[in-house]
Motif scaffolding. Structure first.
Motif, PDB file in Angstrom:
ATOM      1  N   ASN A 273       0.793  -1.232   0.000  1.00  0.00           N
ATOM      2  CA  ASN A 273       0.000   0.000   0.000  1.00  0.00           C
ATOM      3  C   ASN A 273       0.828   1.287   0.000  1.00  0.00           C
ATOM      4  N   LEU A 274       2.128   1.207  -0.281  1.00  0.00           N
ATOM      5  CA  LEU A 274       2.980   2.396  -0.185  1.00  0.00           C
ATOM      6  C   LEU A 274       4.039   2.425  -1.282  1.00  0.00           C
ATOM      7  N   ILE A 275       4.225   3.614  -1.891  1.00  0.00           N
ATOM      8  CA  ILE A 275       5.286   3.861  -2.865  1.00  0.00           C
ATOM      9  C   ILE A 275       6.036   5.133  -2.454  1.00  0.00           C
ATOM     10  N   LEU A 276       7.355   5.109  -2.585  1.00  0.00           N
ATOM     11  CA  LEU A 276       8.192   6.295  -2.387  1.00  0.00           C
ATOM     12  C   LEU A 276       8.681   6.762  -3.750  1.00  0.00           C
ATOM     13  N   VAL A 277       8.649   8.089  -3.988  1.00  0.00           N
ATOM     14  CA  VAL A 277       9.061   8.606  -5.297  1.00  0.00           C
ATOM     15  C   VAL A 277       9.741   9.960  -5.142  1.00  0.00           C
ATOM     16  N   GLY A 278      10.627  10.298  -6.093  1.00  0.00           N
ATOM     17  CA  GLY A 278      11.330  11.570  -6.058  1.00  0.00           C
ATOM     18  C   GLY A 278      12.410  11.586  -4.990  1.00  0.00           C
ATOM     19  N   ASP A 279      12.547  12.722  -4.307  1.00  0.00           N
ATOM     20  CA  ASP A 279      13.571  12.827  -3.266  1.00  0.00           C
ATOM     21  C   ASP A 279      13.309  11.874  -2.109  1.00  0.00           C
ATOM     22  N   SER A 280      12.055  11.512  -1.869  1.00  0.00           N
ATOM     23  CA  SER A 280      11.770  10.521  -0.826  1.00  0.00           C
ATOM     24  C   SER A 280      12.429   9.188  -1.140  1.00  0.00           C
ATOM     25  N   ALA A 281      12.611   8.925  -2.440  1.00  0.00           N
ATOM     26  CA  ALA A 281      13.236   7.681  -2.885  1.00  0.00           C
ATOM     27  C   ALA A 281      14.721   7.853  -3.176  1.00  0.00           C
ATOM     28  N   GLY A 282      15.238   9.067  -3.041  1.00  0.00           N
ATOM     29  CA  GLY A 282      16.648   9.320  -3.334  1.00  0.00           C
ATOM     30  C   GLY A 282      16.959   9.378  -4.814  1.00  0.00           C
TER      31      GLY A 282
END
Length: 404
Positions: A273-282
């Motif tokens: 239920n969760l995706i990290l993208v952009g700076d949150s993902a480095g």
């Protein structure tokens, strides 16, 4: 739990380029989307210099009036400078505020609901302990229930930290920048300034925005240097160091400050239920610490993957992993290679930088752009090593080849 409840398929935290791009494709693919932005309006605060590449802005459909084209690339070290010129522009400097607001409008046109001045305070978990929404506060408290949450909150990684799946970035760049009117500027040319007097673990820059407006900035690598980029920027502008002296009278418009991760692609970016993208993902290019193109590109992928997972009724990590497979295939090896080059650059003395610029100056425009974009395809590096057989370039080739 108290607060007004709002039910959505997808909640996206963060109204930057990653969040707005995810909202756009998710809504376009039929998901009910809520985008939460803590500031009073999209891009109220600018945290980036806005440099990216013309090939990408055209692919994304960003309107021409939102960027200034660059076709001359000047590097300056303490005792040397080189300029690589091209017949056609390859880089651009974005009007960051207008670009981000345009991205948000594209998402709204597809049906996404945007909530500004809305600060996420906590996450919500379901009976199985999986994330199922967020708590937020604005003029009142809200509960946003959702099937998937996308963390596009930037450097702070608000959702990932609240869930306990991420900690603070250990390596990062801190950048301070003054946008200003100046008397003299070549709007086709950027300046990157390297060496101890500019930044001991980073670089300084002059990026023209157009109409006699430039962005003068300093980026400093942390924890490699304790220098405060805001103080160093003031010192450089007060002393008119290097090419800054050629700008004539400088009239400040606004100040920008931002942090960008520099740990590489070390985070897992997909959970149930969760995706990290952009700076949150480095997802940032370590060489010049730019990540807008990655944020938009992979934000769009995250939104599409999320919408498809919601349609299928399966929002598990297994269903969302297509997103992580996509960005890994695209940039993982390139970022790994770029980190090795960056680590070498950080260790250079001023004298070594003077020599490095001689080598950089021998590159043609194609080679330079591939290099500075961290587009380290192996075939590109083979050509580079063959055309430029100097020791430093051969070392670079071997580093990149070894990281594949």
């Amino acid at each position: 739990m108290t607060g007004e409840k709002k039910d959505y398929d997808l909640v996206i935290v963060g109204g930057g380029p990653a969040g707005t791009s995810a909202a756009y494709t998710a809504a376009k693919n039929g998901a009910r989307v809520a985008l939460l932005e803590k500031e009073e309006k999209i891009a109220q605060t600018v945290r980036t210099s806005g440099v990216t590449w013309i090939k990408d802005v055209k692919k994304f459909g960003i309107p021409r009036e939102f960027y200034n084209e660059i076709k001359n690339y000047t590097f300056c070290s303490p005792n040397n400078h080189v300029t690589i010129s091209d017949s056609e522009p390859r880089a651009v400097v974005l009007d960051v505020r207008k670009t981000y607001q345009w991205l948000a409008k594209q998402a709204e046109k597809e049906g996404a609901d945007i909530f500004v001045n809305t600060n996420v305070t906590d996450i919500i978990k379901n009976k199985e302990g999986k994330i199922s929404g967020v708590k937020a506060s604005s003029e009142e408290d809200y509960i946003f229930n959702s099937k998937i949450v996308i963390d596009a909150s930037g450097f702070q990684s608000v959702v990932a930290k609240s869930l306990g799946v991420a900690t603070q970035w250990e390596r990062f760049g801190a950048g301070a920048e003054c946008e200003a009117y100046v008397e003299h500027v070549d709007s086709d040319t950027w300046w990157l300034m390297v060496g101890q007097k500019y930044s001991p673990a980073g670089y300084a820059w002059i990026f023209p925005v157009g109409k006699n407006i430039v962005r003068i900035g300093v980026g400093v690598g942390k924890p490699e240097s304790s220098v405060d980029p805001t103080e160093r920027l003031k010192e450089l502008m007060d002393a008119r160091v290097g090419p800054i002296k050629n700008l004539g009278k400088i009239t400040p418009i606004e100040f920008h400050y931002g942090l960008i991760p520099n740990d590489g692609l070390t985070r897992k970016t997909v959970y149930d239920n969760l995706i990290l993208v952009g700076d949150s993902a480095g997802q940032a290019n370590p060489l010049v610490l730019e990540g807008i193109r990655y944020a938009i590109k992979f934000g769009r992928v995250a939104g599409e993957v999320s919408a498809n997972a919601i349609k299928s009724g399966d929002t598990s990590e297994k269903s969302l992993i297509k997103y992580e497979e996509n960005w890994k295939k695209d940039i993982q090896s390139k970022i790994k290679s770029a980190l090795k080059v960056q680590n070498r650059w950080i260790s250079l003395s001023d004298e070594e930088w003077d020599k490095e610029l001689e080598i950089i100056g021998e590159l043609n425009a194609d080679e330079f752009i591939d290099f500075i974009k961290a587009d380290f395809g192996l075939s590109n590096m083979v050509k580079l090593a063959a055309h430029h057989p100097k020791l430093a370039v051969r070392q670079l080739f071997n580093m990149v080849k070894g990281s594949k």
